[in-house]
Design a protein around this motif. Structure first.
Motif, PDB file in Angstrom:
ATOM      1  N   LEU A  16       0.859  -1.179   0.000  1.00 15.14           N
ATOM      2  CA  LEU A  16       0.000   0.000   0.000  1.00 15.14           C
ATOM      3  C   LEU A  16       0.900   1.236   0.000  1.00 15.14           C
ATOM      4  O   LEU A  16       1.552   1.547   0.998  1.00 15.14           O
ATOM      5  CB  LEU A  16      -0.904   0.001   1.242  1.00 15.14           C
ATOM      6  CG  LEU A  16      -1.854  -1.206   1.380  1.00 15.14           C
ATOM      7  CD1 LEU A  16      -2.655  -1.093   2.669  1.00 15.14           C
ATOM      8  CD2 LEU A  16      -2.784  -1.297   0.186  1.00 15.14           C
ATOM      9  N   ILE A  17       0.948   1.920  -1.129  1.00 15.28           N
ATOM     10  CA  ILE A  17       1.795   3.099  -1.270  1.00 15.28           C
ATOM     11  C   ILE A  17       1.329   4.176  -0.294  1.00 15.28           C
ATOM     12  O   ILE A  17       0.123   4.362  -0.090  1.00 15.28           O
ATOM     13  CB  ILE A  17       1.732   3.627  -2.714  1.00 15.28           C
ATOM     14  CG1 ILE A  17       2.178   2.535  -3.694  1.00 15.28           C
ATOM     15  CG2 ILE A  17       2.591   4.873  -2.889  1.00 15.28           C
ATOM     16  CD1 ILE A  17       1.938   2.889  -5.152  1.00 15.28           C
ATOM     17  N   HIS A  18       2.264   4.878   0.308  1.00 15.48           N
ATOM     18  CA  HIS A  18       1.892   5.961   1.230  1.00 15.48           C
ATOM     19  C   HIS A  18       0.927   6.902   0.503  1.00 15.48           C
ATOM     20  O   HIS A  18       1.209   7.364  -0.615  1.00 15.48           O
ATOM     21  CB  HIS A  18       3.130   6.743   1.667  1.00 15.48           C
ATOM     22  CG  HIS A  18       2.856   7.653   2.827  1.00 15.48           C
ATOM     23  ND1 HIS A  18       2.119   8.810   2.710  1.00 15.48           N
ATOM     24  CD2 HIS A  18       3.215   7.569   4.140  1.00 15.48           C
ATOM     25  CE1 HIS A  18       2.044   9.402   3.878  1.00 15.48           C
ATOM     26  NE2 HIS A  18       2.691   8.664   4.777  1.00 15.48           N
ATOM     27  N   PRO A  19      -0.239   7.191   1.097  1.00 18.00           N
ATOM     28  CA  PRO A  19      -1.256   7.979   0.397  1.00 18.00           C
ATOM     29  C   PRO A  19      -0.763   9.330  -0.118  1.00 18.00           C
ATOM     30  O   PRO A  19      -1.189   9.776  -1.191  1.00 18.00           O
ATOM     31  CB  PRO A  19      -2.346   8.162   1.458  1.00 18.00           C
ATOM     32  CG  PRO A  19      -2.207   6.961   2.327  1.00 18.00           C
ATOM     33  CD  PRO A  19      -0.735   6.680   2.388  1.00 18.00           C
ATOM     34  N   ALA A  20       0.130   9.997   0.630  1.00 19.04           N
ATOM     35  CA  ALA A  20       0.635  11.297   0.171  1.00 19.04           C
ATOM     36  C   ALA A  20       1.463  11.135  -1.106  1.00 19.04           C
ATOM     37  O   ALA A  20       1.364  11.938  -2.044  1.00 19.04           O
ATOM     38  CB  ALA A  20       1.472  11.957   1.266  1.00 19.04           C
ATOM     39  N   ALA A  42       5.630  -1.221  -6.400  1.00 17.83           N
ATOM     40  CA  ALA A  42       4.606  -1.764  -5.506  1.00 17.83           C
ATOM     41  C   ALA A  42       3.595  -2.594  -6.295  1.00 17.83           C
ATOM     42  O   ALA A  42       3.268  -2.280  -7.432  1.00 17.83           O
ATOM     43  CB  ALA A  42       3.896  -0.623  -4.782  1.00 17.83           C
ATOM     44  N   GLN A  43       3.105  -3.643  -5.669  1.00 22.78           N
ATOM     45  CA  GLN A  43       2.113  -4.511  -6.305  1.00 22.78           C
ATOM     46  C   GLN A  43       0.786  -4.380  -5.580  1.00 22.78           C
ATOM     47  O   GLN A  43       0.736  -4.396  -4.362  1.00 22.78           O
ATOM     48  CB  GLN A  43       2.590  -5.967  -6.257  1.00 22.78           C
ATOM     49  CG  GLN A  43       1.734  -6.921  -7.059  1.00 22.78           C
ATOM     50  CD  GLN A  43       2.418  -8.262  -7.255  1.00 22.78           C
ATOM     51  OE1 GLN A  43       3.590  -8.414  -6.959  1.00 22.78           O
ATOM     52  NE2 GLN A  43       1.697  -9.229  -7.769  1.00 22.78           N
ATOM     53  N   GLY A  44      -0.297  -4.227  -6.350  1.00 20.64           N
ATOM     54  CA  GLY A  44      -1.612  -4.197  -5.714  1.00 20.64           C
ATOM     55  C   GLY A  44      -2.485  -3.021  -6.083  1.00 20.64           C
ATOM     56  O   GLY A  44      -3.570  -2.868  -5.532  1.00 20.64           O
TER      57      GLY A  44
END
Length: 498
Positions: free
Chosen positions: A82-86, A214-216
């Motif tokens: 889960l990539i950092h939202p920012a 990142a995967q997903g």
């Protein structure tokens, strides 16, 4: 449906900011990342994440959140990230500016003119169906059906795919994909270059690593398509748009059609060399040659699954017999797409039955073992288990769920499975607590847990915007005791892609 690359920059931005695009696998309905994404987008206001940093995130560990799904019940794991939202929202805004989106559209069109036909550009649903359903329909139409049609022209098919595609992608190759190899090399230090911006965003959440993305998420699917389209163009430069070969690609899956085994193998070497240039390599164990294109176009597990479905319920009238058939199939084809689909179909059938079940313990044991051998089936198996356990007397439910959980604990490193175990054990009708070390589960339980490391952020407003408590959009213990098929919709639709 519409291809993502054909929509406007604003439509693309809205699509990327959907919760189902941020994480494109199933989660229980009470978990959603959309509130966080919306609040972060408000705070950023179109600015890049660097405007809000007190330190560079690439120098800090744990900026992105990683959790694991087990693929075979033993030693094969699939990391979700889960990539950092920012960073995620900043990257979406960067890509979806008018200038940059037009550049990407033009570049993908330019790269797609050669011998390799790409069939996997993400699509957006234009009707009541989900985007995932549209993507699945696109796969079926453009890969499976096209492959079968090519049997009229070709006698030989070579099927292969990339080993750990996302984990091995060299991030600097993103620059080459967008700007060309020589320009990308020459301008590698030009921060304003779109390819360098994308590269920097991705590495910012991954400790500066240049290997892997990142995967997903749909966003990373799109980035992977850019790089693979560049690889396609490199393949065409060597093969020079031959008339005696066809290549279909669905993301990292290649199908080479030719008139002889020798020609197919020559092309395979070209594909392998081009992939190696961006850090990828083909999976030798998954490379299969076939001299019958019709037979080779359909995966063995899918053919076996069609045969199993064709036997009908007349050969397996009880739920136990149907579960035993699926268990036997799962031992032959563990974690296969066909198994996922068959389990999903049984979930739908089971959810509509109201009969008392005399052999309840046996059915629960069989269903649980299917999930142990093939953890990828667990969202649908959880639905089946929730129905079965609901049939037990209330005092018996705790004992049954304890047995299920103890067995599932034997599956190593499977945080994704924990999230779904929580979904089926926590409802008030079950009456049990669910304690877990998995951060997503702790957040659902109202405990303090960290998904993303925010120590690099200087803005209090932005830190507030990424407050993880926002991802809980409903009370887990208020969920229905049984998991309805609609609740694992993404799982079901993804299963049909095989």
């Amino acid at each position: 449906m519409k291809r993502l690359v054909d929509v406007t920059e604003e439509e693309a931005r809205q699509h990327f900011l959907k919760a189902s695009s941020y994480f494109n696998n199933d989660l229980p309905s009470y978990i959603s990342f959309e509130p966080v994404l919306k609040n972060v987008a408000k705070v950023l206001g179109g600015k890049e994440y660097a405007s809000f940093q007190s330190a560079h995130p690439k120098e800090i560990e744990g900026v992105n959140y990683n959790f694991i799904a087990n693929k075979d019940g033993r030693f094969a794991w699939r990391p979700f990230e889960l990539i950092h939202p920012a960073i995620y929202v900043s990257l979406v805004d960067t890509i979806c500016s008018t200038e940059h989106w037009k550049r990407l559209q033009e570049r993908l069109k330019e790269l797609g003119q050669g011998v390799v036909e790409c069939c996997s550009i993400p699509v957006i649903s234009t009707d009541q169906n989900s985007d995932t359903a549209a993507q699945v329909r696109s796969w079926w139409q453009r890969i499976e059906q096209r492959s079968l049609a090519y049997s009229l022209e070709y006698d030989h098919l070579l099927h292969t795919d990339v080993t750990d595609c996302y984990g091995s992608l060299y991030t600097h190759s993103i620059v080459w994909a967008i700007h060309g190899y020589h320009d990308g090399k020459r301008k590698k230090d030009v921060r304003s270059l779109l390819g360098n911006k994308i590269d920097a965003h991705i590495r910012a959440g991954r400790s500066g690593q240049t290997n892997g993305i990142a995967q997903g998420s749909v966003l990373m699917d799109f980035i992977a398509e850019l790089v693979l389209a560049y690889v396609d163009s490199e393949i065409d430069k060597i093969l020079k748009s031959p008339s005696d070969v066809k290549i279909l690609r669905y993301r990292d899956d290649y199908r080479i059609f030719a008139h002889s085994d020798n020609r197919a193998e020559e092309v395979l070497k070209v594909v392998s060399d081009a992939l190696r240039g961006v850090g990828m390599r083909l999976g030798v164990s998954k490379t299969i040659a076939s001299r019958n294109v019709v037979a080779g176009s359909i995966k063995p597990d899918k053919l076996a699954g069609i045969e199993l479905r064709g036997l009908g319920e007349a050969n397996a009238k009880t739920i136990q017999k149907q579960l035993l058939r699926l268990h036997a199939f799962g031992m032959r084809f563990p974690n296969s797409g066909a198994l996922k689909r068959l389990v999903s179909e049984l979930h739908s059938k089971v959810s509509q039955q109201n009969d008392d079940l005399e052999d309840l313990n046996v059915q629960i044991a069989i269903a649980t073992d299917i999930a142990v051998v093939s953890p990828a089936t667990f969202p649908a198996v959880a639905g089946i288990l929730s129905f079965l356990v609901a049939k037990a007397p209330t005092p018996k439910k705790q004992e049954l769920w304890d047995l299920v959980r103890q067995k599932m604990k034997r599956v190593p490193y499977n945080e994704y499975l924990e999230v779904w175990l929580q979904r089926v054990i926590l409802p008030k009708a079950v009456g049990l607590r669910f304690d877990s070390k998995e951060p997503l589960c702790k957040i659902v339980n109202g405990q303090v847990a960290e998904l993303w490391n925010n120590s690099w952020i200087s803005s209090k407003k932005l830190i507030s915007a990424v407050d993880v408590s926002q991802i809980v959009v409903g009370a887990a213990d208020d969920s229905e005791e049984t998991v309805k098929p609609a609740e694992v919709e993404l799982f079901t639709q993804n299963a049909w892609a095989y």
